[in-house]
Motif scaffolding. Structure first.
Motif, PDB file in Angstrom:
ATOM      1  N   LEU A 392       0.943  -1.334   0.085  1.00 52.77           N
ATOM      2  CA  LEU A 392      -0.100  -0.052  -0.104  1.00 52.77           C
ATOM      3  C   LEU A 392       0.963   1.319  -0.078  1.00 52.77           C
ATOM      4  O   LEU A 392       0.517   2.111  -0.765  1.00 52.77           O
ATOM      5  CB  LEU A 392      -0.907  -0.068   1.184  1.00 52.77           C
ATOM      6  CG  LEU A 392      -2.017   1.177   1.082  1.00 52.77           C
ATOM      7  CD1 LEU A 392      -2.864   0.837  -0.009  1.00 52.77           C
ATOM      8  CD2 LEU A 392      -2.872   0.985   2.294  1.00 52.77           C
ATOM      9  N   LEU A 395       1.981   1.575  -3.533  1.00 54.50           N
ATOM     10  CA  LEU A 395       1.016   1.915  -4.607  1.00 54.50           C
ATOM     11  C   LEU A 395       0.423   3.530  -3.990  1.00 54.50           C
ATOM     12  O   LEU A 395       0.202   4.183  -5.302  1.00 54.50           O
ATOM     13  CB  LEU A 395      -0.021   1.114  -4.333  1.00 54.50           C
ATOM     14  CG  LEU A 395      -0.058  -0.411  -4.734  1.00 54.50           C
ATOM     15  CD1 LEU A 395      -1.205  -1.266  -4.388  1.00 54.50           C
ATOM     16  CD2 LEU A 395       0.579  -0.495  -6.208  1.00 54.50           C
ATOM     17  N   ARG A 415      -4.481   9.108  -1.208  1.00 51.77           N
ATOM     18  CA  ARG A 415      -4.386   8.062  -2.175  1.00 51.77           C
ATOM     19  C   ARG A 415      -4.635   6.725  -1.773  1.00 51.77           C
ATOM     20  O   ARG A 415      -5.131   5.754  -2.668  1.00 51.77           O
ATOM     21  CB  ARG A 415      -3.252   8.088  -3.044  1.00 51.77           C
ATOM     22  CG  ARG A 415      -3.076   9.451  -3.677  1.00 51.77           C
ATOM     23  CD  ARG A 415      -1.849   9.629  -4.855  1.00 51.77           C
ATOM     24  NE  ARG A 415      -0.643   9.169  -4.084  1.00 51.77           N
ATOM     25  CZ  ARG A 415       0.106  10.396  -3.791  1.00 51.77           C
ATOM     26  NH1 ARG A 415       0.093  11.783  -4.208  1.00 51.77           N
ATOM     27  NH2 ARG A 415       1.462  10.315  -3.148  1.00 51.77           N
ATOM     28  N   ILE A 419      -7.914   2.972  -2.624  1.00 52.29           N
ATOM     29  CA  ILE A 419      -7.383   1.767  -2.953  1.00 52.29           C
ATOM     30  C   ILE A 419      -8.010   0.590  -1.877  1.00 52.29           C
ATOM     31  O   ILE A 419      -8.360  -0.396  -2.455  1.00 52.29           O
ATOM     32  CB  ILE A 419      -5.795   1.601  -2.841  1.00 52.29           C
ATOM     33  CG1 ILE A 419      -5.294   2.583  -3.985  1.00 52.29           C
ATOM     34  CG2 ILE A 419      -5.299   0.172  -3.075  1.00 52.29           C
ATOM     35  CD1 ILE A 419      -3.551   3.029  -3.876  1.00 52.29           C
ATOM     36  N   CYS A 420      -8.005   0.820  -0.836  1.00 48.01           N
ATOM     37  CA  CYS A 420      -8.581  -0.038   0.331  1.00 48.01           C
ATOM     38  C   CYS A 420      -9.713  -0.267  -0.068  1.00 48.01           C
ATOM     39  O   CYS A 420     -10.571  -1.271   0.016  1.00 48.01           O
ATOM     40  CB  CYS A 420      -8.266   0.733   1.795  1.00 48.01           C
ATOM     41  SG  CYS A 420      -6.652   0.412   2.089  1.00 48.01           S
TER      42      CYS A 420
END
Length: 513
Positions: A392, A395, A415, A419-420
């Motif tokens: 993470l 990314l 950001r 994603i999560c």
């Protein structure tokens, strides 16, 4: 202990970094060294419990875990701390699958969903209360006490387990242990994790590419070895013949990857960006604890009544919404307006999905394989968390020194949360498409065979196991006794294990005689 420790450390990370003069990679390894050995060896831990006794292996794991915790608290440098965390993971691999398998092997099926719900609830409380306890300790006696805390917990847990918990094991346990599988699985995860953590600082260099490729090759070798070893495999691939088991583990990967990434970064966000103390950051997360404590048992019962499909779909979506709301917690955030709504939505999502997820995993396999199923599901959860914590920051573009700057960390946190959330939405879609609404009602039901040399049992029970008539019975009772036992009906078949499900022998309430 294991679930508390998996999160109590997070709140101490900024102080550990400052005290040991460590960068973000060291903080990632402080978390991941534990999850690496836990994920790599938890299958072996489940198999050891099924073979030698779940209570016995559980107690050994608790003692091992507490000793490793003591070493963590005494660690003079980052290297010693990371090594001790890896030892902690070994203890966690022994105690974690045994705790759930003991519940599955002891409770009547009618009570099992509620029992698993309580297990999930208190486990979730252990995970969620960690930031609060850790914050209180970090701001008080210091970060080392987040590890010393496990010693008195073990001193209480071991005598209670020895005195009050019945022993159980898999009567079909046989063969050799899959040491080769364990020797391949853990290094495969370790090599990939190293590559992901090293990538932000070293880029696409041989120091990153080589371990990444090596990890993939070791993973392929692990699958090949497990396929060839078959009955003696640490990860028997035939268990994935159950579509439900495979589907729920896919949901587990998505859910726990998002959870691990969120809790790793959220506590840092509250301290580095919002400006909370360690105690305030831990206290801020208490709403999830309260919701898990109050509602998890009811969630397990609701999942049994309406089926797991809806909870496993709605729960991840609520969690995704909570993580997106958490992006409002920036510089100058007001708790009641910017943080609390996110945590309430996240907590409701966790309540909705955790207990039905666990119950569905266990319902998709035979009771005798409860330890193995629990181990696989825990391994999936920990491996997902391991990769998430490593990947993470990469990314999201989080550099090695990002946690030392409020502006840089806030930008990358903004950001990371989408994603999560995206991973959780993927898990919800998988659950909706693959999980059956009746999954908790259709557990595998292979008849259990009585061993040749069974322990002494009552005459009526022995006759039932042999399928013969009992003198003085009516025709209806004789017909009932000729029915093959369900797999849970262990003690009626003369198996040397604690009484499980007496089976439906036609008596009021369906609980037999």
């Amino acid at each position: 202990m294991a679930l508390l420790d998996s999160t109590v450390v997070n709140v101490a990370l900024p102080h550990i970094g400052l005290d040991l003069n460590a960068d973000l990679a060291v903080l990632q390894w402080t978390v991941n060294a534990y999850m690496l050995t836990l994920a790599g060896l938890i299958l072996l831990g489940g198999a050891l419990g099924d073979r030698f006794g779940r209570r016995r292996v559980f107690v050994i794991g608790v003692v091992w875990f507490s000793v490793a915790s003591l070493l963590c608290g005494l660690a003079p440098n980052a290297g010693m701390l990371i090594a001790s965390r890896a030892l902690q993971g070994i203890g966690g691999a022994l105690l974690t699958p045994g705790s759930l398998a003991l519940i599955q092997a002891t409770f009547h099926p009618d009570d099992r969903a509620r029992a698993v719900g309580l297990w999930s609830g208190f486990g979730g409380v252990g995970a969620a209360i960690g930031p609060f306890v850790g914050g209180w300790l970090v701001d008080g006696p210091g970060w080392r006490w987040v590890f010393f805390l496990n010693v008195p917990l073990a001193a209480v847990c071991v005598p209670v387990a020895l005195r009050h918990v019945p022993e159980s094991r898999d009567p079909r346990g046989h063969g050799r242990f899959d040491v080769l599988g364990a020797a391949l699985g853990a290094p495969a995860l370790g090599a990939v994790t190293y590559a992901l953590i090293a990538a932000p600082g070293k880029g696409a260099s041989p120091a990153v590419i080589v371990p990444a490729v090596l990890g993939v090759l070791l993973g392929v070798a692990f699958v090949h070895v497990e396929r060839r070893r078959a009955a003696d495999a640490m990860l028997p691939l035939d268990i994935f013949a159950s579509r439900q088991f495979t589907a729920v583990n896919a949901v587990t990967l998505c859910v726990y990857a998002a959870f691990s990434g969120f809790f790793f970064l959220a506590v840092l966000q509250l301290q580095v960006v919002v400006g909370y103390s360690a105690l305030a950051a831990g206290t801020a997360l208490l709403p999830t604890t309260v919701l898990m404590l109050l509602l998890s048992a009811r969630s397990g019962e609701l999942g049994r009544r309406i089926g797991p499909r809806i909870p496993l779909t709605v729960g991840p979506l609520l969690c995704a919404a909570g993580m997106l709301l958490m992006t409002r917690a920036g510089v100058g955030a007001v708790y009641w307006r910017d943080v609390l709504p996110a945590l309430l939505v996240l907590g409701l999502g966790m309540v909705a999905l955790v207990a039905p997820l666990t119950a569905t995993v266990l319902a998709s396999v035979e009771v005798e394989r409860a330890g193995l199923a629990s181990g696989i599901n825990n391994a999936a959860a920990r491996a997902a968390g391991l990769i998430a914590v490593a990947a993470l920051p990469l990314l999201a573009g989080m550099g090695p020194e990002a946690y030392r700057s409020a502006d840089r960390f806030a930008e990358t946190f903004g950001r990371a949360m989408p994603i999560c959330a995206g991973v959780l939405v993927l898990g919800a879609l998988v659950a909706w498409r693959t999980v059956r609404p009746d999954a908790l009602e259709q557990a595998p039901t292979e008849p259990a065979a009585a061993p040749a040399a069974a322990p002494a049992v009552e005459e009526g029970a022995a006759a039932e196991a042999a399928g013969v008539e009992v003198a003085g019975e009516g025709a209806e009772e004789k017909a009932v006794r000729r029915r093959p036992c369900r797999p849970e009906c262990a003690y009626h078949c003369g198996v040397g294990a604690p009484p499980l499900d007496p089976g439906d022998l036609g008596t009021p309430g369906g609980r037999g005689t």
